[in-house]
Design a protein around this motif. Sequence first.
Motif, PDB file in Angstrom:
ATOM      1  N   ALA A  28     -34.222 -49.754  20.315  1.00 15.97           N
ATOM      2  CA  ALA A  28     -34.014 -49.528  21.997  1.00 15.97           C
ATOM      3  C   ALA A  28     -32.762 -49.197  22.092  1.00 15.97           C
ATOM      4  CB  ALA A  28     -34.244 -51.166  22.731  1.00 15.97           C
ATOM      5  N   LEU A  29     -32.734 -48.340  23.388  1.00  4.45           N
ATOM      6  CA  LEU A  29     -31.429 -47.255  23.855  1.00  4.45           C
ATOM      7  C   LEU A  29     -31.312 -48.027  24.755  1.00  4.45           C
ATOM      8  CD1 LEU A  29     -32.989 -45.464  22.655  1.00  4.45           C
ATOM      9  CD2 LEU A  29     -31.271 -43.852  23.193  1.00  4.45           C
ATOM     10  N   VAL A  30     -30.012 -48.562  25.007  1.00  9.35           N
ATOM     11  CA  VAL A  30     -29.838 -49.920  26.638  1.00  9.35           C
ATOM     12  C   VAL A  30     -28.454 -48.496  26.701  1.00  9.35           C
ATOM     13  CG1 VAL A  30     -28.665 -51.514  27.863  1.00  9.35           C
ATOM     14  CG2 VAL A  30     -30.366 -52.200  25.709  1.00  9.35           C
ATOM     15  N   TYR A  46     -24.080 -42.513  32.377  1.00 11.99           N
ATOM     16  CA  TYR A  46     -23.736 -43.763  32.501  1.00 11.99           C
ATOM     17  C   TYR A  46     -22.462 -43.933  31.464  1.00 11.99           C
ATOM     18  CZ  TYR A  46     -28.149 -45.177  33.275  1.00 11.99           C
ATOM     19  OH  TYR A  46     -29.242 -44.332  33.702  1.00 11.99           O
ATOM     20  N   SER A  74     -27.400 -52.080  33.263  1.00 10.01           N
ATOM     21  CA  SER A  74     -28.298 -50.830  32.650  1.00 10.01           C
ATOM     22  C   SER A  74     -29.417 -50.998  32.843  1.00 10.01           C
ATOM     23  CB  SER A  74     -28.209 -52.380  31.759  1.00 10.01           C
ATOM     24  OG  SER A  74     -28.756 -53.220  32.039  1.00 10.01           O
ATOM     25  N   GLU A  75     -29.422 -49.598  31.670  1.00  3.84           N
ATOM     26  CA  GLU A  75     -31.032 -49.452  31.682  1.00  3.84           C
ATOM     27  C   GLU A  75     -31.480 -49.173  29.980  1.00  3.84           C
ATOM     28  OE1 GLU A  75     -33.752 -45.581  32.854  1.00  3.84           O
ATOM     29  OE2 GLU A  75     -31.836 -45.728  33.575  1.00  3.84           O
ATOM     30  N   THR A  76     -32.582 -50.123  30.161  1.00  3.19           N
ATOM     31  CA  THR A  76     -33.420 -50.294  28.798  1.00  3.19           C
ATOM     32  C   THR A  76     -34.002 -49.741  28.613  1.00  3.19           C
ATOM     33  OG1 THR A  76     -31.899 -52.782  28.544  1.00  3.19           O
ATOM     34  CG2 THR A  76     -33.539 -51.900  26.693  1.00  3.19           C
ATOM     35  N   LEU A  77     -34.421 -47.951  27.625  1.00  2.00           N
ATOM     36  CA  LEU A  77     -35.834 -47.886  27.214  1.00  2.00           C
ATOM     37  C   LEU A  77     -35.970 -47.921  25.177  1.00  2.00           C
ATOM     38  CD1 LEU A  77     -33.877 -43.662  27.850  1.00  2.00           C
ATOM     39  CD2 LEU A  77     -35.111 -45.942  28.789  1.00  2.00           C
ATOM     40  N   ILE A  78     -37.665 -48.576  25.410  1.00  2.00           N
ATOM     41  CA  ILE A  78     -37.112 -49.954  24.324  1.00  2.00           C
ATOM     42  C   ILE A  78     -38.069 -48.023  23.910  1.00  2.00           C
ATOM     43  CG2 ILE A  78     -39.989 -50.676  23.155  1.00  2.00           C
ATOM     44  CD1 ILE A  78     -39.298 -52.287  25.870  1.00  2.00           C
ATOM     45  N   ALA A  79     -38.283 -47.526  21.782  1.00  2.00           N
ATOM     46  CA  ALA A  79     -38.588 -46.479  21.464  1.00  2.00           C
ATOM     47  C   ALA A  79     -39.580 -46.626  21.073  1.00  2.00           C
ATOM     48  CB  ALA A  79     -37.332 -46.213  20.422  1.00  2.00           C
TER      49      ALA A  79
END
Length: 95
Positions: A4-6, A38, A69-74
Amino acid sequence: MVNALVMLTVARDKVNAVAEQLAEMPGISEVYSVAGRYDLVAIIRVRDNDSLAELVTNRLRQVEGILNSETLIAFRVHSRHDLEAMFTIGTEEEG
């Protein structure tokens, strides 16, 4: 493995301190300071979704200075770097 990218918005005077705290956390492999919307991007690599949830919703929330924050799951990792590393195993010159 869950990646994930946060993306984090951080108080202006806390960017370096927050980055250092995050870089020490198990599960966070890299922290980048970035330009744009960000301030920091944390790369997370953990075993499963429960570990991701624990890290993002519990441990990150305790770091003073994180405003948003914003989390992107890969879903998949596409990386030329990793492929190049795989194909050069055993070809290193010994000196």
